[in-house]
Write an enzyme that holds these catalytic residues in place. Structure first.
Site, PDB file in Angstrom:
ATOM      1  NE  ARG A  94      22.517  66.544  51.599  1.00  0.00           N
ATOM      2  CZ  ARG A  94      22.539  65.671  52.713  1.00  0.00           C
ATOM      3  NH1 ARG A  94      22.017  64.530  52.596  1.00  0.00           N
ATOM      4  NH2 ARG A  94      22.972  66.295  53.955  1.00  0.00           N
ATOM      5  CB  CYS A 133      17.838  45.716  64.107  1.00  0.00           C
ATOM      6  SG  CYS A 133      18.301  44.875  65.397  1.00  0.00           S
ATOM      7  CB  ALA A 173      20.906  65.658  65.420  1.00  0.00           C
ATOM      8  CG  ASP A 228      14.063  63.734  63.048  1.00  0.00           C
ATOM      9  OD1 ASP A 228      14.983  64.888  63.130  1.00  0.00           O
ATOM     10  OD2 ASP A 228      14.092  62.790  61.972  1.00  0.00           O
ATOM     11  CG  ASN A 235      14.346  64.893  54.416  1.00  0.00           C
ATOM     12  OD1 ASN A 235      15.286  65.268  54.503  1.00  0.00           O
ATOM     13  ND2 ASN A 235      13.659  64.016  55.307  1.00  0.00           N
ATOM     14  CD1 TRP A 236      17.470  64.163  51.991  1.00  0.00           C
ATOM     15  CD2 TRP A 236      18.404  64.902  50.159  1.00  0.00           C
ATOM     16  NE1 TRP A 236      17.496  63.413  51.339  1.00  0.00           N
ATOM     17  CE2 TRP A 236      18.143  63.436  49.923  1.00  0.00           C
ATOM     18  CE3 TRP A 236      18.682  65.608  49.137  1.00  0.00           C
ATOM     19  CZ2 TRP A 236      18.086  62.964  48.836  1.00  0.00           C
ATOM     20  CZ3 TRP A 236      18.908  64.817  47.827  1.00  0.00           C
ATOM     21  CH2 TRP A 236      18.416  63.670  47.811  1.00  0.00           C
ATOM     22  CG  ASN A 243      16.895  65.920  64.641  1.00  0.00           C
ATOM     23  OD1 ASN A 243      17.204  65.815  63.524  1.00  0.00           O
ATOM     24  ND2 ASN A 243      17.349  65.109  65.798  1.00  0.00           N
ATOM     25  CB  CYS A 302      20.826  49.335  59.217  1.00  0.00           C
ATOM     26  SG  CYS A 302      21.765  50.893  59.447  1.00  0.00           S
TER      27      CYS A 302
HETATM   28 CA    CA Z   1      17.297  63.974  62.226  1.00  0.00          CA
END
Ligand code: CA
Length: 712
Positions: free
Chosen positions: A148, A635, A209, A331, A418-419, A286, A638
């Site tokens: 970021r 799986c 986390a 989360d 979110n971010w 989280n 990703c």
């Molecule tokens: Ca998380």
């Protein structure tokens, strides 16, 4: 973060490496000695607001308002905004960086923690630094191999790498000054966040986390890289002794043997600093695992998960905390962007801290002592009916902790926000937040076993998968949306919203031109009137945008720039994504100015390859069910929901016969480890690997059939 039955919102099949540079003479070059920029001193960082031409730290100023006082581009002329330059970034993973601009040079990061120094007026590459992150390390990154951003300090550029190093580079040449290991080479820690520099100390946290780590934030001497202090966010094993009184206090809010699973609480993104109060604010993540019943079986708030913690920046000493989500089980990180401002509340000017964490409530705290001033839902929220301002705690809804069965929750682990950075316009007193409504189903994992280095949520991901039934799928996707919201923090209410085509849109920038800039998932870079939300300008970016724009001046002219290209967790888990996106992921830095007349090359048409008929295979219903179960355990994080790639990692339904022949060599023996596909030998045996393969072949067969039917 994670989850996403979002399937259909994204399409994108990334093409391959996009490498071509644009324009003339883009070869790496060093800044000539005479051009060496002025030092970015402590005083300059403190007074960054007084340098409208520059963007000196992650949130531009220590209060992280992301407000540019440049006003050359305004509501009357923004229609004349055009592309000034672009720079092609030669990777195809997610782009989340905020560029730093100092005295005519832009320092921006791409995926794999690579740093690019560009001429801010032309986009010409000056140097590039590739920390050579081992691709295998991406297996510990929940949310793509992103970064970021960098920081600048005196004549050095600081960047943290996915594999846990903090690096100081010569700002003029990109050569390493020093490089320190912030994680003692302990996977599964990762770093995706941007460092901040306060009074000669570089502050950096980490992530992991989902994989079993214990969160902490560290400070290093910016000149030497020497560790100055480290603050853990959750307690370790009491038998080892507590690092400080804060950990002793925190431990009283945990039960069972939490330390065996790391605890979590990672500081993976947000920080802000108030120099007058001498407080550094960090946002924590989280729990590890998510499910409190497993993490802390006797209950408890589990400090300092999902909290805002105030520390002394010179010593790391704890001062106060506010926990947004006590006993976190969803989360619901509070690692989201923190903005500091002085605002009028009930007739008095208050020093506040604002955050819109994943849990869906917008918080206004008194940043001197952490007192909750107010909180209100900024998106659809059903896990709590509100925040009690007397106690500062949420009023949880029945079964929110999924104790009596699966719970369809809003917001999802992807968060109401979110971010993606928000921004604050102090003139208007409004916060501009990229928000989203996404549902998710929480339910206990039936066969949970903690395994460090692999996903440990303690929740059932299979139940949260997108339904194959078209009607059910339609119903689910109809609950999904994304918005740009203007929020009045004093009155705790939405003032206006722009409804996007889908969720996961870009971070925002507010400017003194009374504008808000934001990119979208479907590839529009746009400007909005700050007071009304009217869209006044847009540009076809040819790629989804997740990062936040910045503004700076080059050659005396205001520019708007953004790291375009999406990837990120949303694309990685994206799954069945047909509807909205017809664009490919192109990682690029785009810069705009009034009258800019550069244009992007016409994108090559690369139709998606057809899915081939899979090789014959025989599988029982039990084996397929086991394969599906294991796929959603190991799986999908990703390769995407339902074995449908969102375009960042390979679409397994397009695996060749050769790949299927080599299946065990890849999955068990780690044949592609150097490419980022690790060996799963420690958690899967060959019969389980076979079951997953059969599930993938079954998904391939179904997709192939659908394709055949559609073509008839
Ligand atoms: Ca998380």
């Amino acid at each position: 973060m994670k989850m996403i039955r979002l399937k259909n919102i994204l399409l994108f099949i990334a093409v391959g490496i996009i490498g071509a540079a644009c324009g003339s003479d883009r070869g790496p070059a060093q800044i000539a000695a005479g051009e060496r920029q002025a030092e970015v001193t402590a005083a300059r960082l403190l007074h960054a607001a007084d340098e409208p031409a520059n963007w000196l730290s992650h949130g531009r100023t220590y209060d992280e308002q992301r407000f540019s006082s440049l006003d050359e581009i305004d509501t009357s002329n923004v229609g004349d905004l055009g592309l000034a330059w672009y720079f092609d970034v030669p990777t195809r993973r997610g782009m989340e960086a905020t560029p730093i601009v100092a005295d005519g040079t832009m320092f921006v990061t791409g995926s794999w923690s690579i740093v690019y120094a560009l001429d801010a007026a032309t986009g010409r590459e000056l140097w590039r630094y590739d920390p050579q992150v081992p691709k295998q390390w991406a297996q510990y990154a929940c949310c793509d191999a992103v970064n970021r951003g960098a920081a600048i300090w005196e004549n050095s550029v600081l960047v943290a790498t996915l594999d846990g190093y903090l690096v100081s580079l010569d700002a003029a040449t990109g050569e390493e000054n020093w490089r320190v290991d912030t994680i003692d080479r302990k996977p599964p820690y990762t770093i995706t966040g941007a460092p901040r520099v306060i009074n000669g100390l570089v502050i950096i946290g980490n992530g992991g986390a989902e994989y079993g780590v214990r969160g902490y934030v560290s400070a290093f001497d910016a000149k030497t890289g020497e560790l100055a202090w480290r603050f853990y966010t959750v307690p370790g094993n009491p038998e080892d002794g507590f690092e400080n009184e804060a950990m002793k206090m925190a431990a009283r809010s945990w039960t069972g043997e939490w330390w065996k699973m790391g605890g979590g609480g990672t500081v993976w993104d947000s920080m802000a600093y108030d120099p007058d109060l001498d407080l550094l604010y960090i946002g924590t993540g989280n729990g590890s695992p998510w499910n409190r019943k497993i993490r802390s079986p006797g209950g408890g708030d589990n400090l300092f998960l999902s909290s805002i913690v105030a520390l002394r920046p010179t010593t790391g000493e704890y001062v106060w905390h506010y926990q947004t989500t006590p006993g976190e089980s969803w989360d619901y990180t509070a690692a989201q962007h923190i903005v500091l401002a002085d605002i009028d509340i009930a007739g008095a000017t208050r020093k506040v801290l604002m955050q819109a964490p994943k849990n869906g409530f917008f918080y206004v705290l008194d940043r001197t002592d952490g007192e909750l001033i107010s909180a209100n839902a900024y998106v659809n929220v059903n896990w709590a009916t509100g925040i009690d301002t007397e106690t500062g705690r949420p009023v949880e809804a029945a079964n929110a902790r999924y104790e009596d069965g699966p719970f369809l929750i809003m917001p999802s682990p992807l968060g109401g926000h979110n971010w993606h950075p928000m921004s604050y316009n102090p003139t208007r007193g409004l916060v501009y937040v990229p928000t989203q409504d996404i549902p998710h189903v929480h339910w206990d994992a039936t066969d949970f076993e903690f395994q460090e280095g692999f996903w440990n949520t303690g929740t059932d991901m299979e139940i949260a998968a997108a339904p194959d039934d078209p009607a059910a799928f339609q119903q689910l996707t109809s609950m999904i949306s994304g918005q740009l919201i203007a929020w009045d923090p004093e009155e705790q209410r939405e003032v206006w919203r722009y409804q996007h085509a889908g969720p996961w849109n870009g971070g925002t920038l507010a400017t003194a031109g009374d504008l808000v800039f934001q990119g979208s998932l479907i590839g529009e870079m746009a400007a909005y009137a700050a007071g009304s939300g009217e869209r006044l300008w847009q540009f076809d970016a040819q790629t989804g945008i997740a990062a936040a724009p910045v503004s700076f001046a080059a050659n005396g002219q205001q520019h708007i720039a953004v790291a375009a290209g999406w990837g990120t967790i949303f694309a990685v888990t994206g799954g069945e994504a047909k509807a909205l996106l017809k664009l490919k992921n192109r990682s690029r830095i785009l810069a705009f100015k009034l009258g800019g007349d550069e244009s992007l090359p016409v994108p090559p048409v690369a139709p998606l390859a057809q899915i081939a008929e899979p090789p014959p295979f025989e599988s029982s219903a039990e084996q397929l069910a086991l394969g599906r179960h294991l796929y959603f355990e190991r799986c999908w994080q990703c390769h995407g929901d339902g074995a449908v790639s969102g375009g960042v990692t390979p679409d397994l339904r397009r695996a060749t016969a050769q790949t299927h022949q080599a299946w065990d060599a890849i999955v068990i023996d780690g044949a592609y480890a150097a490419l980022g596909m690790p060996s799963f030998a420690s958690v899967l045996d060959r019969s389980e690997s076979k079951a997953i393969q059969h599930y993938v072949l079954e998904r391939t067969r179904l997709a192939w059939q659908k394709q055949q039917e559609a073509s008839q």
